[in-house]
Design a protein around this motif. Sequence first.
Motif, PDB file in Angstrom:
ATOM      1  N   GLU A   5       0.831  -1.201   0.000  1.00  0.00           N
ATOM      2  CA  GLU A   5       0.000   0.000   0.000  1.00  0.00           C
ATOM      3  C   GLU A   5       0.872   1.259   0.000  1.00  0.00           C
ATOM      4  O   GLU A   5       0.628   2.197  -0.758  1.00  0.00           O
ATOM      5  CB  GLU A   5      -0.922   0.006   1.205  1.00  0.00           C
ATOM      6  N   ARG A   6       1.896   1.279   0.832  1.00  0.00           N
ATOM      7  CA  ARG A   6       2.796   2.440   0.871  1.00  0.00           C
ATOM      8  C   ARG A   6       3.472   2.650  -0.477  1.00  0.00           C
ATOM      9  O   ARG A   6       3.591   3.773  -0.950  1.00  0.00           O
ATOM     10  CB  ARG A   6       3.857   2.264   1.963  1.00  0.00           C
ATOM     11  N   PHE A   7       3.907   1.556  -1.110  1.00  0.00           N
ATOM     12  CA  PHE A   7       4.540   1.674  -2.418  1.00  0.00           C
ATOM     13  C   PHE A   7       3.567   2.262  -3.436  1.00  0.00           C
ATOM     14  O   PHE A   7       3.906   3.188  -4.176  1.00  0.00           O
ATOM     15  CB  PHE A   7       5.053   0.321  -2.909  1.00  0.00           C
ATOM     16  N   LEU A   8       2.359   1.730  -3.482  1.00  0.00           N
ATOM     17  CA  LEU A   8       1.374   2.230  -4.444  1.00  0.00           C
ATOM     18  C   LEU A   8       1.070   3.702  -4.203  1.00  0.00           C
ATOM     19  O   LEU A   8       0.953   4.486  -5.148  1.00  0.00           O
ATOM     20  CB  LEU A   8       0.098   1.395  -4.376  1.00  0.00           C
ATOM     21  N   LEU A   9       0.935   4.092  -2.944  1.00  0.00           N
ATOM     22  CA  LEU A   9       0.638   5.488  -2.624  1.00  0.00           C
ATOM     23  C   LEU A   9       1.789   6.424  -2.975  1.00  0.00           C
ATOM     24  O   LEU A   9       1.585   7.623  -3.156  1.00  0.00           O
ATOM     25  CB  LEU A   9       0.284   5.633  -1.146  1.00  0.00           C
ATOM     26  N   SER A  10       2.985   5.876  -3.101  1.00  0.00           N
ATOM     27  CA  SER A  10       4.139   6.714  -3.463  1.00  0.00           C
ATOM     28  C   SER A  10       4.187   7.017  -4.954  1.00  0.00           C
ATOM     29  O   SER A  10       4.921   7.907  -5.384  1.00  0.00           O
ATOM     30  CB  SER A  10       5.447   6.038  -3.038  1.00  0.00           C
ATOM     31  N   LEU A  11       3.390   6.304  -5.746  1.00  0.00           N
ATOM     32  CA  LEU A  11       3.379   6.519  -7.192  1.00  0.00           C
ATOM     33  C   LEU A  11       2.576   7.770  -7.540  1.00  0.00           C
ATOM     34  O   LEU A  11       1.533   8.035  -6.934  1.00  0.00           O
ATOM     35  CB  LEU A  11       2.778   5.305  -7.903  1.00  0.00           C
ATOM     36  N   PRO A  12       3.031   8.534  -8.521  1.00  0.00           N
ATOM     37  CA  PRO A  12       2.298   9.742  -8.920  1.00  0.00           C
ATOM     38  C   PRO A  12       0.881   9.394  -9.399  1.00  0.00           C
ATOM     39  O   PRO A  12       0.696   8.452 -10.173  1.00  0.00           O
ATOM     40  CB  PRO A  12       3.126  10.303 -10.078  1.00  0.00           C
ATOM     41  N   GLY A  13      -0.085  10.136  -8.908  1.00  0.00           N
ATOM     42  CA  GLY A  13      -1.467   9.964  -9.352  1.00  0.00           C
ATOM     43  C   GLY A  13      -2.222   8.841  -8.668  1.00  0.00           C
ATOM     44  O   GLY A  13      -3.384   8.597  -8.985  1.00  0.00           O
ATOM     45  N   ILE A  14      -1.608   8.136  -7.735  1.00  0.00           N
ATOM     46  CA  ILE A  14      -2.281   7.044  -7.033  1.00  0.00           C
ATOM     47  C   ILE A  14      -2.651   7.508  -5.633  1.00  0.00           C
ATOM     48  O   ILE A  14      -1.800   7.860  -4.830  1.00  0.00           O
ATOM     49  CB  ILE A  14      -1.386   5.784  -6.941  1.00  0.00           C
ATOM     50  N   GLY A  15      -3.958   7.529  -5.378  1.00  0.00           N
ATOM     51  CA  GLY A  15      -4.457   7.896  -4.055  1.00  0.00           C
ATOM     52  C   GLY A  15      -4.929   6.662  -3.316  1.00  0.00           C
ATOM     53  O   GLY A  15      -4.740   5.529  -3.768  1.00  0.00           O
ATOM     54  N   MET A  23      -4.931  -3.248  -5.138  1.00  0.00           N
ATOM     55  CA  MET A  23      -4.712  -4.379  -4.234  1.00  0.00           C
ATOM     56  C   MET A  23      -5.852  -5.394  -4.327  1.00  0.00           C
ATOM     57  O   MET A  23      -5.612  -6.603  -4.282  1.00  0.00           O
ATOM     58  CB  MET A  23      -4.537  -3.891  -2.797  1.00  0.00           C
ATOM     59  N   ILE A  24      -7.076  -4.916  -4.479  1.00  0.00           N
ATOM     60  CA  ILE A  24      -8.222  -5.823  -4.570  1.00  0.00           C
ATOM     61  C   ILE A  24      -8.256  -6.525  -5.925  1.00  0.00           C
ATOM     62  O   ILE A  24      -8.257  -7.749  -6.007  1.00  0.00           O
ATOM     63  CB  ILE A  24      -9.545  -5.063  -4.333  1.00  0.00           C
TER      64      ILE A  24
END
Length: 77
Positions: A5-15, A23-24
Amino acid sequence: MRDVERFLLSLPGIGRWSATFVMIRGLGRMEVLPDDAELLKAVHRVYGEPPPGDLATLSARCVPNQGYWAHYLRAVQ
């Protein structure tokens, strides 16, 4: 799990919603229960104001698929 989750949130444009959706749907992590304002609005629309119990209580009957419950609850808007 939180590392993903932290990795995904670090990507530009991913909230938060997008990270949970990935993830789902992409990773099959259906136990993830998103914590966002739009889900709470959807809960209020479907279950009433105030909803019967908190989010964890409402989604408990769906374990281990509460992420799907939350996703479809938001999708019926």
